[in-house]
Design an enzyme around this catalytic site. Structure first.
Site, PDB file in Angstrom:
ATOM      1  N   GLY A   9      -8.173 -31.518  12.162  1.00 22.46           N
ATOM      2  CA  GLY A   9      -7.116 -30.539  11.954  1.00 22.46           C
ATOM      3  C   GLY A   9      -7.567 -29.294  11.213  1.00 22.46           C
ATOM      4  N   LYS A 126       5.479 -43.579  13.663  1.00 18.50           N
ATOM      5  CA  LYS A 126       4.998 -42.197  13.451  1.00 18.50           C
ATOM      6  C   LYS A 126       6.161 -41.212  13.483  1.00 18.50           C
ATOM      7  CE  LYS A 126       0.474 -42.807  13.551  1.00 18.50           C
ATOM      8  NZ  LYS A 126      -0.500 -42.335  12.599  1.00 18.50           N
ATOM      9  N   LYS A 212      -6.296 -39.028  18.040  1.00 20.71           N
ATOM     10  CA  LYS A 212      -7.311 -38.224  18.713  1.00 20.71           C
ATOM     11  C   LYS A 212      -8.722 -38.819  18.588  1.00 20.71           C
ATOM     12  CE  LYS A 212      -9.715 -35.438  15.470  1.00 20.71           C
ATOM     13  NZ  LYS A 212      -9.401 -36.187  14.310  1.00 20.71           N
TER      14      LYS A 212
HETATM   15  P1  ADP Z   1      -8.762 -35.019  10.718  1.00 26.39           P
HETATM   16  O1  ADP Z   1      -7.778 -33.950  11.003  1.00 26.39           O
HETATM   17  O2  ADP Z   1     -10.167 -34.507  10.680  1.00 26.39           O
HETATM   18  O3  ADP Z   1      -8.596 -36.237  11.590  1.00 26.39           O
HETATM   19  P2  ADP Z   1      -7.763 -36.673   8.528  1.00 26.39           P
HETATM   20  O4  ADP Z   1      -7.005 -36.113   7.371  1.00 26.39           O
HETATM   21  O5  ADP Z   1      -7.023 -37.472   9.520  1.00 26.39           O
HETATM   22  O6  ADP Z   1      -8.491 -35.437   9.188  1.00 26.39           O
HETATM   23  O7  ADP Z   1      -8.969 -37.554   7.982  1.00 26.39           O
HETATM   24  C1  ADP Z   1      -9.869 -37.040   7.004  1.00 26.39           C
HETATM   25  C2  ADP Z   1      -9.439 -37.499   5.611  1.00 26.39           C
HETATM   26  O8  ADP Z   1      -9.640 -38.892   5.453  1.00 26.39           O
HETATM   27  C3  ADP Z   1     -10.212 -36.907   4.462  1.00 26.39           C
HETATM   28  O9  ADP Z   1      -9.723 -35.663   4.080  1.00 26.39           O
HETATM   29  C4  ADP Z   1     -10.052 -37.973   3.358  1.00 26.39           C
HETATM   30  O10 ADP Z   1      -9.123 -37.561   2.395  1.00 26.39           O
HETATM   31  C5  ADP Z   1      -9.488 -39.197   4.072  1.00 26.39           C
HETATM   32  N1  ADP Z   1     -10.165 -40.471   3.772  1.00 26.39           N
HETATM   33  C6  ADP Z   1      -9.492 -41.642   3.661  1.00 26.39           C
HETATM   34  N2  ADP Z   1     -10.322 -42.647   3.395  1.00 26.39           N
HETATM   35  C7  ADP Z   1     -11.576 -42.116   3.361  1.00 26.39           C
HETATM   36  C8  ADP Z   1     -12.865 -42.668   3.142  1.00 26.39           C
HETATM   37  N3  ADP Z   1     -13.048 -43.978   2.916  1.00 26.39           N
HETATM   38  N4  ADP Z   1     -13.937 -41.829   3.161  1.00 26.39           N
HETATM   39  C9  ADP Z   1     -13.753 -40.511   3.397  1.00 26.39           C
HETATM   40  N5  ADP Z   1     -12.547 -39.930   3.609  1.00 26.39           N
HETATM   41  C10 ADP Z   1     -11.469 -40.719   3.596  1.00 26.39           C
HETATM   42 MG    MG Z   2      -6.823 -37.450  11.620  1.00 26.54          MG
END
Ligand code: ADP
Ligand code: MG
Length: 312
Positions: A9, A126, A212
């Site tokens: 995102g 969701k 995704k």
């Molecule tokens: P994207 O849009 O890239 O899918 P998400 O917010 O869904 O982003 O996923 C990325 C987030 O996952 C990071 O910003 C972090 O805060 C979170 N996260 C949760 N658990 C972990 C973990 N074990 N290691 C790294 N990040 C993690």
């Molecule tokens: Mg995500």
């Protein structure tokens, strides 16, 4: 090599931004500057998230429904693929022209088959769209019998939909054909793809959300990718994430990562689907998957940074 890149995102919208077209184009420009160096040397298939974008499309449809009919959620998903795909085509092609990289960027509206008996349809979780009063929500539920609405933590009533497991990309053969064409940079399966079910020989759109990262894994199988590269806003997958003893995973075997996953180190809905996508890709015969931050895309592709998941 052939690489499927899943853009998180943050490639489109950053925290605190409103979501104007200008903001999204500017963010994408930065992402595309990274991608061009990869496209110069490798066959790239791109996919991306759509959470905030499809949320806004739903909101626009809700607000305007007195004047023009609101589109169902699957159609909104397809609209978001078009919107983001268009922006990517613009920004990526412009960067390619600037840096003398040949090729055309093509977006494919992509459908992904889900199992109509997927357990998530029994208990949708969701949330999509805006908050409503209980009265309004009950009125909508009376009119639209298939919709599920819940009271969301004292903030009001909200519609919830299922998040079924993506099973198969409908446009699989078209994707394979397009990939034979060296000059094409393909954008596919945006927002995880538009979910459809198959009834006999007929496809039918369903109002659900797909992850995704899990759909990117399907795309990597179809593309017979050498690498599934998941780009997000953290540099690695961590164990003990957010705790004093947190530790980044650099090179990790599929077996070890699976152990960490079972121990619950990765948060549901964010890091967990990325880890699951990486594990699945290797289980299905893939050689390498990587989870890394967008601004280190090339280094991660070269195996120099990020969480590199390998078979042994
Ligand atoms: P994207 O849009 O890239 O899918 P998400 O917010 O869904 O982003 O996923 C990325 C987030 O996952 C990071 O910003 C972090 O805060 C979170 N996260 C949760 N658990 C972990 C973990 N074990 N290691 C790294 N990040 C993690
Ligand atoms: Mg995500």
């Amino acid at each position: 090599m052939t690489v499927v890149i899943a853009l998180g995102g943050n490639a489109l919208l950053r925290a605190g931004q409103e979501g104007t077209a200008e903001e999204q184009l500017a963010n994408l420009k930065i992402a595309c500057e990274q991608l061009v160096d990869i496209i110069r040397k490798h066959k790239v298939v791109l996919t991306h998230g759509n959470g905030p974008q499809v949320g806004k499309i739903v909101l626009q449809n809700e607000i305007a429904q007195e004047s023009t009919p609101a589109m169902p959620f699957d159609v909104c998903g397809a609209m978001s693929q078009g919107q983001i795909g268009y922006m990517l085509q613009q920004q990526l092609k412009n960067e390619m022209i600037k840096k003398g990289v040949p090729g055309e960027v093509v977006t494919l509206i992509t459908r992904v088959v889900v199992d109509k008996n997927d357990p998530s349809f029994q208990s949708p979780t969701k949330p999509i769209g805006s908050f409503y009063s209980e009265e309004e929500a009950r009125e909508i539920m009376r009119k639209k019998k298939d919709q599920v609405w819940i009271e969301d933590a004292g903030r009001g009533w909200r519609r919830v939909v299922a998040s079924p497991d993506p099973k198969k990309i409908v446009e699989k053969e078209v994707i394979k054909k397009l990939l034979q064409e060296d000059s094409i940079v393909l954008v596919a399966s945006g927002g995880g793809g538009v979910p459809v079910i198959k009834e006999g020989d007929i496809y039918k759109g369903v109002e659900a959300v797909l992850d995704k990262d899990l759909s990117a894994e399907l795309l990597a199988e179809v593309a017979e990718a050498d690498l599934l590269l998941i780009l997000t806003d953290v540099t690695h997958a961590f164990i003990h994430y957010g705790k004093p003893q947190q530790e980044k995973l650099q090179r990790v075997s599929r077996q070890k990562l699976e152990e960490y996953w079972q121990q619950g180190h990765f948060a549901k809905g964010s890091m967990e689907p990325k880890v699951r996508a990486a594990l699945r890709f290797l289980q299905k015969g893939g050689k390498r998957a990587a989870i890394a931050s967008l601004d280190q895309a090339l280094e991660a592709l070269e195996g120099k940074t990020g969480t590199q998941v390998v078979n042994d």
